[in-house]
Scaffold this motif. Structure first.
Motif, short mmCIF file in Angstrom:
data_model
loop_
_atom_site.label_atom_id
_atom_site.label_comp_id
_atom_site.label_asym_id
_atom_site.label_seq_id
_atom_site.Cartn_x
_atom_site.Cartn_y
_atom_site.Cartn_z
N VAL A 76 0.86 -1.19 0.00
CA VAL A 76 0.00 0.00 0.00
C VAL A 76 0.89 1.23 0.00
CG1 VAL A 76 -1.78 1.28 1.24
CG2 VAL A 76 -1.82 -1.23 1.23
N GLY A 77 0.65 2.14 -0.95
CA GLY A 77 1.47 3.33 -1.06
C GLY A 77 1.01 4.43 -0.11
N PHE A 78 1.94 5.34 0.22
CA PHE A 78 1.63 6.48 1.07
C PHE A 78 1.02 7.64 0.28
CE2 PHE A 78 5.01 4.29 3.45
CZ PHE A 78 4.39 4.16 4.68
N PHE A 79 1.27 7.67 -1.01
CA PHE A 79 0.80 8.78 -1.85
C PHE A 79 -0.25 8.27 -2.83
CE2 PHE A 79 4.99 9.95 -0.39
CZ PHE A 79 4.88 11.32 -0.12
N PRO A 80 -1.22 9.09 -3.17
CA PRO A 80 -2.24 8.68 -4.14
C PRO A 80 -1.67 8.63 -5.54
CG PRO A 80 -2.52 10.99 -3.56
CD PRO A 80 -1.45 10.46 -2.65
N GLY A 81 -2.32 7.86 -6.39
CA GLY A 81 -1.90 7.76 -7.78
C GLY A 81 -1.50 6.35 -8.16
N PRO A 82 -1.39 6.10 -9.45
CA PRO A 82 -1.02 4.76 -9.94
C PRO A 82 0.36 4.34 -9.44
CG PRO A 82 -1.81 6.16 -11.74
CD PRO A 82 -1.62 7.05 -10.56
N ARG A 83 0.51 3.04 -9.21
CA ARG A 83 1.79 2.48 -8.80
C ARG A 83 2.27 1.48 -9.83
NH1 ARG A 83 1.73 -0.72 -4.73
NH2 ARG A 83 -0.52 -1.11 -4.72
N VAL A 84 3.58 1.38 -9.95
CA VAL A 84 4.20 0.49 -10.93
C VAL A 84 5.32 -0.30 -10.27
CG1 VAL A 84 5.66 0.39 -12.99
CG2 VAL A 84 3.64 1.84 -12.98
N VAL A 85 5.36 -1.60 -10.57
CA VAL A 85 6.49 -2.44 -10.19
C VAL A 85 7.17 -2.88 -11.48
CG1 VAL A 85 7.27 -4.54 -9.06
CG2 VAL A 85 5.38 -3.23 -8.08
N LEU A 86 8.42 -2.52 -11.63
CA LEU A 86 9.18 -2.88 -12.82
C LEU A 86 10.10 -4.05 -12.52
CD1 LEU A 86 10.37 -2.33 -15.68
CD2 LEU A 86 11.93 -0.71 -14.58
N VAL A 87 10.01 -5.09 -13.33
CA VAL A 87 10.92 -6.24 -13.23
C VAL A 87 11.77 -6.24 -14.48
CG1 VAL A 87 11.13 -8.70 -12.80
CG2 VAL A 87 9.09 -7.48 -12.01
N GLU A 88 13.07 -6.00 -14.31
CA GLU A 88 13.96 -5.80 -15.44
C GLU A 88 14.81 -7.03 -15.76
OE1 GLU A 88 15.45 -1.38 -15.84
OE2 GLU A 88 15.92 -2.13 -13.84
N GLU A 89 15.16 -7.12 -17.04
CA GLU A 89 16.14 -8.11 -17.53
C GLU A 89 15.79 -9.53 -17.09
OE1 GLU A 89 19.91 -6.73 -16.19
OE2 GLU A 89 19.84 -4.88 -17.33
N VAL A 90 14.58 -9.93 -17.42
CA VAL A 90 14.17 -11.30 -17.08
C VAL A 90 14.34 -12.20 -18.29
CG1 VAL A 90 12.46 -10.30 -15.52
CG2 VAL A 90 11.74 -11.12 -17.75
N ASN A 91 14.25 -13.50 -18.05
CA ASN A 91 14.26 -14.47 -19.14
C ASN A 91 13.24 -15.56 -18.81
OD1 ASN A 91 15.54 -16.20 -17.24
ND2 ASN A 91 17.55 -15.42 -17.88
N GLU A 92 13.21 -16.56 -19.64
CA GLU A 92 12.17 -17.59 -19.51
C GLU A 92 12.25 -18.34 -18.18
OE1 GLU A 92 8.79 -19.58 -20.86
OE2 GLU A 92 9.77 -17.72 -21.44
N THR A 93 13.41 -18.40 -17.58
CA THR A 93 13.55 -19.14 -16.32
C THR A 93 12.81 -18.46 -15.16
OG1 THR A 93 15.61 -17.99 -15.73
CG2 THR A 93 15.81 -20.00 -17.04
N LEU A 94 12.44 -17.20 -15.33
CA LEU A 94 11.73 -16.48 -14.27
C LEU A 94 10.21 -16.48 -14.46
CD1 LEU A 94 14.07 -13.38 -13.80
CD2 LEU A 94 13.70 -15.25 -12.18
N ALA A 95 9.75 -17.16 -15.49
CA ALA A 95 8.30 -17.17 -15.76
C ALA A 95 7.50 -17.69 -14.57
CB ALA A 95 8.02 -18.02 -17.00
N ASP A 96 7.98 -18.75 -13.94
CA ASP A 96 7.24 -19.35 -12.82
C ASP A 96 7.22 -18.46 -11.59
OD1 ASP A 96 6.69 -21.55 -14.37
OD2 ASP A 96 8.40 -22.71 -13.63
N LYS A 97 8.08 -17.46 -11.54
CA LYS A 97 8.11 -16.54 -10.41
C LYS A 97 7.30 -15.27 -10.69
CE LYS A 97 12.62 -18.21 -8.84
NZ LYS A 97 12.57 -19.38 -9.72
N ILE A 98 7.09 -14.97 -11.97
CA ILE A 98 6.35 -13.77 -12.35
C ILE A 98 4.86 -14.06 -12.51
CG2 ILE A 98 6.05 -12.05 -14.18
CD1 ILE A 98 9.09 -12.26 -14.65
N ILE A 99 4.54 -15.18 -13.16
CA ILE A 99 3.15 -15.49 -13.49
C ILE A 99 2.25 -15.57 -12.26
CG2 ILE A 99 1.66 -17.30 -14.45
CD1 ILE A 99 3.81 -17.75 -16.60
N PRO A 100 2.65 -16.23 -11.17
CA PRO A 100 1.75 -16.28 -10.00
C PRO A 100 1.42 -14.90 -9.43
CG PRO A 100 3.44 -17.97 -9.82
CD PRO A 100 3.83 -17.10 -10.97
#
Length: 342
Positions: A76-100
């Motif tokens: 939960v953010g302290f400030f109003p407005g849209p929030r974004v989580v950026l996950v950088e430089e991933v590959n196929e091996t991280l699919a099972d950690k991102i999809i859930p």
């Protein structure tokens, strides 16, 4: 859902804050990074990171701590407005950690932006985002920016006062530069014209475009092409003092005269030929090359290229006796005298 190449630029500029996420993938890391930067800025604004509405997670960190993404999405953010989580430089091996984490997304959670390298059509991660009802996937390829995208970059930089010729030059420049270099050129041009009401010209673009590594050699080649043999010696002495080699000078001369020949021999005439050059030329240099090509003509330029080819062969011959720079200087003097003959 899959974003098409036609629709992607519009979405990057005006993304939907209510979407679950976006996967941006492609082989060119710079192009992917620029698109990611654009969409994140459009979602959270310039103050998003300061207001803690933007979280950055490296793919390597997610591999060590799979719960990191889910925690960041639900935080939960302290400030109003849209929030974004950026996950950088991933590959196929991280699919099972991102999809859930994306499957567990609910309205009010942070939007998930994922960047990856090249992904095959069979990629689990790519197929998941492409089939998701509330998320997008888009592939970034090596296509140069469209005219609409270029106009958007210029507008963002405060550059809306361009002549038709300057806009044509910007489009041509975008075809030859890497995306990062082109964006830096736009930013440099915006600073160059800051507070200047005069429309952007080709000379302005030439002043801000990345400098050619052959700029020093261009001086002597212009002297030669414009029939000034008496000026060759002093310029050659300066080049030799700078460490320029005879072979490099000969190659530069061949490149220059091929450019002139391409302009002079174009079926539509030199005026059309100058516009077809790649990389493009701008401003005073454009006028100079056009003037040189028209002065020489295609027939004499063929003779010049033959002479330069013979010199290049002599430079590479094991039996030569004259120093390299002396051979090249003699050839350049002959060319300059050839240019002066009508």
């Amino acid at each position: 859902m899959k974003l098409t190449a036609r629709d992607a630029p519009g979405y990057f500029a005006r993304p939907d804050a209510d979407k679950t996420g976006l996967l941006i993938y492609g082989g060119d890391a710079m192009r992917v990074a620029l698109r990611r930067q654009q969409v994140v800025k459009a979602l959270v604004g310039p103050q998003g990171e300061e207001e803690m509405r933007f979280t950055r997670i490296a793919g390597a960190d997610l591999r060590k701590d799979p719960a990191m993404l889910a925690d960041a999405v639900k935080a939960v953010g302290f400030f109003p407005g849209p929030r974004v989580v950026l996950v950088e430089e991933v590959n196929e091996t991280l699919a099972d950690k991102i999809i859930p984490a994306v499957e567990d997304w609910a309205p009010g959670d942070a939007q998930v932006i994922v960047t990856a390298g090249s992904l095959k059509a069979t990629s689990k991660l790519r197929k998941f985002f492409e089939s998701h009802r509330n998320a997008y996937a888009v592939g970034i390829y090596d296509d140069p920016p469209s005219r609409g995208e270029i106009e958007g970059m210029l507008k963002d930089g405060g550059l809306q006062n361009l002549s038709d010729e300057a806009m044509r030059d910007m489009v041509a420049l975008a075809q030859t530069l890497d995306p990062g270099d082109f964006r830096q050129t736009v930013e440099k041009l915006a600073l160059y014209k800051l507070g200047d009401p005069v429309p952007v010209t080709g000379a302005d673009i030439e002043a801000c475009a990345p400098a050619s590594t052959e700029a020093a050699i261009d001086d002597v080649l212009n002297v030669v092409a414009e029939a000034q043999p008496s000026e060759i010696g002093p310029v050659m002495a300066r080049l030799q003092a700078q460490g320029v080699q005879g072979v490099a000078l000969c190659i530069g001369a061949m490149r220059h005269f091929r450019t002139l020949y391409a302009v002079a021999s174009h079926p539509g005439g030199p005026g059309e030929g100058i516009g077809r050059l790649r990389p493009p030329v701008f401003g005073p240099r454009r006028d100079r090359i056009l003037r040189q090509a028209q002065g020489w003509g295609a027939a004499k330029l063929q003779d010049a290229l033959t002479l330069l080819t013979d010199t290049d062969l002599q430079l590479r011959s094991a039996g030569r006796t004259a120093p390299d720079m002396a051979l090249v200087e003699r050839t350049l003097i002959r060319l300059a005298m050839m240019a002066g003959r009508r």
